[in-house]
Design an enzyme around this catalytic site. Structure first.
Site, PDB file in Angstrom:
ATOM      1  N   HIS A   8       0.834  -1.205   0.000  1.00  9.49           N
ATOM      2  CA  HIS A   8       0.000   0.000   0.000  1.00  9.49           C
ATOM      3  C   HIS A   8       0.865   1.250   0.000  1.00  9.49           C
ATOM      4  CE1 HIS A   8      -3.376   2.689   1.448  1.00  9.49           C
ATOM      5  NE2 HIS A   8      -3.959   1.992   0.483  1.00  9.49           N
ATOM      6  N   CYS A   9       1.963   1.219   0.711  1.00 11.06           N
ATOM      7  CA  CYS A   9       2.855   2.375   0.783  1.00 11.06           C
ATOM      8  C   CYS A   9       3.447   2.730  -0.580  1.00 11.06           C
ATOM      9  CB  CYS A   9       4.002   2.092   1.745  1.00 11.06           C
ATOM     10  SG  CYS A   9       3.494   1.732   3.433  1.00 11.06           S
ATOM     11  N   LEU A  10       3.590   1.744  -1.456  1.00  7.55           N
ATOM     12  CA  LEU A  10       4.254   1.952  -2.744  1.00  7.55           C
ATOM     13  C   LEU A  10       3.323   2.431  -3.838  1.00  7.55           C
ATOM     14  CD1 LEU A  10       6.429  -1.284  -2.866  1.00  7.55           C
ATOM     15  CD2 LEU A  10       7.152   1.004  -2.187  1.00  7.55           C
TER      16      LEU A  10
END
Length: 366
Positions: free
Chosen positions: A354-356
């Site tokens: 999700h962070c990417l």
């Protein structure tokens, strides 16, 4: 009225813009944005493996939508193309944008696409990115959303509070697309540790989130998980999986650093209500066993999944609870398959799937 032409508009005034809405992640995407990795210091000793993990992520995403990949230069793009080809990615589904970045956490500095309630057209909510109020190497990242608004010919709405740019990362929030937003006090309200908007009260913060993202109903958890250097991002803790349902991490080991804080968040969730006043449906999501590298606790969490058009991609950690978490998510998300992606190397960068990534909704619903 929001028009599909490049513009920079301030949203410091209550009447400056029509109603805006940040769509839920499961709403149909035109594309997913991802920044091709280049900052080796994020994965010291492991960087050589990371582009191949990205290649697998892009291969999976492009089964159902375009991937829009940020690269620093032509040479950087050529390296990415070679890996994507070897990973079996159809490059016809990939678009490269030469927009320099400092790091690769696109969720946090990339464009947050919002819809105008008046005509469903898209704009970019222009929050300020300050390196999580922790890292100095963020100045190129902080320009990405504005540059992409110009490239895409979309309005850029500069979000302000009391005349100052409002600081917000995409991983600090999660929404159901109907007016309810999840976040944590640790991330958005701590006045001393990694403060985003010092001096701004809870009520003032909620007003900004309402005006800029359509979040009339903000649900506040306490602290984020252990090992999270963002100081409390909600996307490692609790996520919407439908308009009325969230998955919330639970830890069963009383000796673990996450046990008490997750128990406290679970208690909060029992009293939470949605935008229509109905009770929030809360489903427990397992946690992997603590994961360390070079003696550092890593923010390993199954909640850092990404909902793409074709599937839900879930980080896995060679842990017995991998199967448990995948099964839980498959039970609550039934309109697309749930697929695990190995993330033991990836999480050494202190973030995973999700962070990417950052979703771009389809241009118009009209």
């Amino acid at each position: 009225m929001i028009k599909r032409t490049p513009a920079v508009v301030s949203q410091d005034n209550e009447s400056a813009q029509p109603g805006l809405r940040f769509p839920a992640e499961w709403e149909t995407h035109e594309a997913t944005w991802i920044g091709w990795p280049h900052h080796a210091a994020d994965w010291p000793g492991k960087f050589a493996t990371i582009p191949w993990v990205y290649g697998e992520i892009v291969r999976r995403i492009t089964a159902g939508e375009k991937a829009r990949v940020l690269v620093d230069s032509l040479a950087h793009e050529k390296r990415a193309r070679r890996i994507l080809l070897r990973a079996g990615v159809k490059l016809s589904q990939v678009e490269f944008f030469r927009v320099p970045t400092d790091r690769g956490w696109t969720r946090d500095f990339g464009p947050l696409f919002v819809r105008a309630n008046c005509d469903c057209s898209l704009a970019i909510a222009g929050f300020r990115f300050n390196g999580w109020a922790k890292y100095s190497n963020h100045h190129r990242d902080s320009q990405v959303a504005r540059k992409l608004a110009a490239r895409l010919r979309l309005p850029f709405i500069a979000v302000k509070a009391d005349g100052r740019d409002f600081v917000l990362e995409g991983g600090a929030i999660d929404v159901n697309g109907r007016g309810t937003l999840l976040t944590t006090e640790e991330c958005l309200l701590d006045p001393e540790v990694q403060p985003r908007n010092p001096g701004l009260s809870r009520d003032e913060t909620e007003r900004v989130l309402h005006k800029s993202l359509g979040a009339a109903n903000v649900l506040w958890f306490g602290r984020g998980i252990a090992g999270d250097d963002t100081h409390g991002h909600v996307d490692d803790l609790c996520r919407f999986v439908g308009p009325r349902t969230v998955v919330l991490c639970r830890e069963n080991d009383p000796s673990d650093a996450n046990y008490q804080l997750l128990a406290e968040n679970w208690e909060r969730a029992q009293g939470m209500r949605l935008e229509d006043g109905s009770k929030l449906d809360v489903v427990p999501l397992a946690m992997p066993a603590p994961l360390y590298f070079d003696g550092q606790r890593l923010p390993a969490s199954y909640a850092n999944f990404y909902i793409a058009n074709s599937a839900v991609f879930v980080p896995t950690f060679n842990d017995p609870n991998d199967r448990v978490a995948l099964d839980t998510l498959a039970q609550v998300i039934r309109d697309r398959p749930v697929i695990g992606i190995h993330a033991v190397d990836l999480v050494w960068g202190l973030g995973t799937l999700h962070c990417l990534t950052q979703q771009q909704p389809v241009l118009s619903l009209a």
